[in-house]
Scaffold this motif. Structure first.
Motif, PDB file in Angstrom:
ATOM      1  N   ASN A  60       0.844  -1.195   0.000  1.00 13.12           N
ATOM      2  CA  ASN A  60       0.000   0.000   0.000  1.00 13.12           C
ATOM      3  C   ASN A  60       0.885   1.254   0.000  1.00 13.12           C
ATOM      4  OD1 ASN A  60      -2.233   1.671   0.083  1.00 13.12           O
ATOM      5  ND2 ASN A  60      -2.589   1.393   2.264  1.00 13.12           N
ATOM      6  N   TYR A  61       1.874   1.262  -0.887  1.00 13.74           N
ATOM      7  CA  TYR A  61       2.756   2.419  -1.015  1.00 13.74           C
ATOM      8  C   TYR A  61       2.390   3.172  -2.287  1.00 13.74           C
ATOM      9  CZ  TYR A  61       6.884   5.331  -1.414  1.00 13.74           C
ATOM     10  OH  TYR A  61       7.722   6.408  -1.537  1.00 13.74           O
ATOM     11  N   GLN A  62       2.150   4.458  -2.142  1.00 15.17           N
ATOM     12  CA  GLN A  62       1.667   5.246  -3.278  1.00 15.17           C
ATOM     13  C   GLN A  62       2.818   5.654  -4.193  1.00 15.17           C
ATOM     14  OE1 GLN A  62      -0.842   8.516  -2.221  1.00 15.17           O
ATOM     15  NE2 GLN A  62      -1.176   9.140  -4.331  1.00 15.17           N
ATOM     16  N   VAL A  63       2.693   5.272  -5.457  1.00 16.27           N
ATOM     17  CA  VAL A  63       3.560   5.746  -6.529  1.00 16.27           C
ATOM     18  C   VAL A  63       2.647   6.261  -7.635  1.00 16.27           C
ATOM     19  CG1 VAL A  63       5.494   4.186  -6.001  1.00 16.27           C
ATOM     20  CG2 VAL A  63       3.703   3.451  -7.591  1.00 16.27           C
ATOM     21  N   LYS A  64       3.251   6.869  -8.641  1.00 20.54           N
ATOM     22  CA  LYS A  64       2.448   7.492  -9.702  1.00 20.54           C
ATOM     23  C   LYS A  64       1.473   6.506 -10.343  1.00 20.54           C
ATOM     24  CE  LYS A  64       2.789  10.161 -13.954  1.00 20.54           C
ATOM     25  NZ  LYS A  64       3.673  10.708 -14.999  1.00 20.54           N
TER      26      LYS A  64
END
Length: 196
Positions: A60-64
């Motif tokens: 659940n790590y936000q990247v583009k």
């Protein structure tokens, strides 16, 4: 007599699998999120064993190139983010990576093989891997199958535009492998790097 034997054999199998696993925790230094982990002991040929450590929660790590199911943040909290293949490769924390098909296959083999491991690998199953049924999405903002299927990238790339996909279905023993367009949006489960 036979039914008692099968119950005892089943209990011994569950106990031996439980003993072969160690749980732990990963704190992602980039955003402070905590993930539980499990180290699975795999038997190779000739009585040789190796260990591999997996996240037991969806990344659940936000990247583009990552998304919440139906663009609703509550789904990210419950099921993790959905990633394009490029997004998944970028999102695993340092020291971790998107599993290869060989790493997935080793996991399937340890829990009964590709035709049998599906339920064991899902949340609550004996493996402890806890694959979630987080559905999938596509570039047209269409999201489907939450609670029905869990779809996970594998690091196989057969062309510039395709990547490998591992799928489990609710109440199905079989685990499915296919190649799809790398622009689709699927869950990511990272495995820890190791020395060969």
């Amino acid at each position: 007599m036979n039914s008692k034997y099968f119950i005892l054999a089943g209990l011994l199998l569950v106990l031996s699998l439980a003993q072969a696993q160690e749980t732990g925790e990963l704190i992602d230094p980039r955003d402070g999120k905590k993930y539980t982990t499990i180290t699975v002991k795999h038997e190779l040929e000739g009585g040789v064993f190796i260990k591999r450590t997996w996240m037991t929660q969806n990344l659940n790590y936000q990247v583009k190139e990552s998304f919440c199911y139906k663009n609703e943040s509550a789904y990210c909290g419950a099921y993790g983010r959905l990633y394009t293949f490029k997004g998944a490769i970028e999102a695993c924390p340092e020291g971790w990576h998107v599993p290869t098909i060989a790493e997935w296959n080793l996991l399937f083999k340890t829990f009964g093989g590709q035709k049998e491991a599906g339920i064991s690998l899902q949340r609550g199953g004996q493996s402890g891997i806890n694959l979630d049924l987080g559905g999938f999405g596509d570039p047209g903002n269409v999201f489907k199958n939450i609670g029905i299927s869990g779809n996970y990238w594998d690091a196989e790339k057969k062309s510039q535009s395709t990547a490998g996909l591992i799928s489990v279905q609710k109440d199905s023993k079989e685990v499915y492998h296919s190649l799809i367009g790398n622009w689709h949006r699927n869950s990511c489960r990272c495995i820890q790097d190791y020395n060969y």
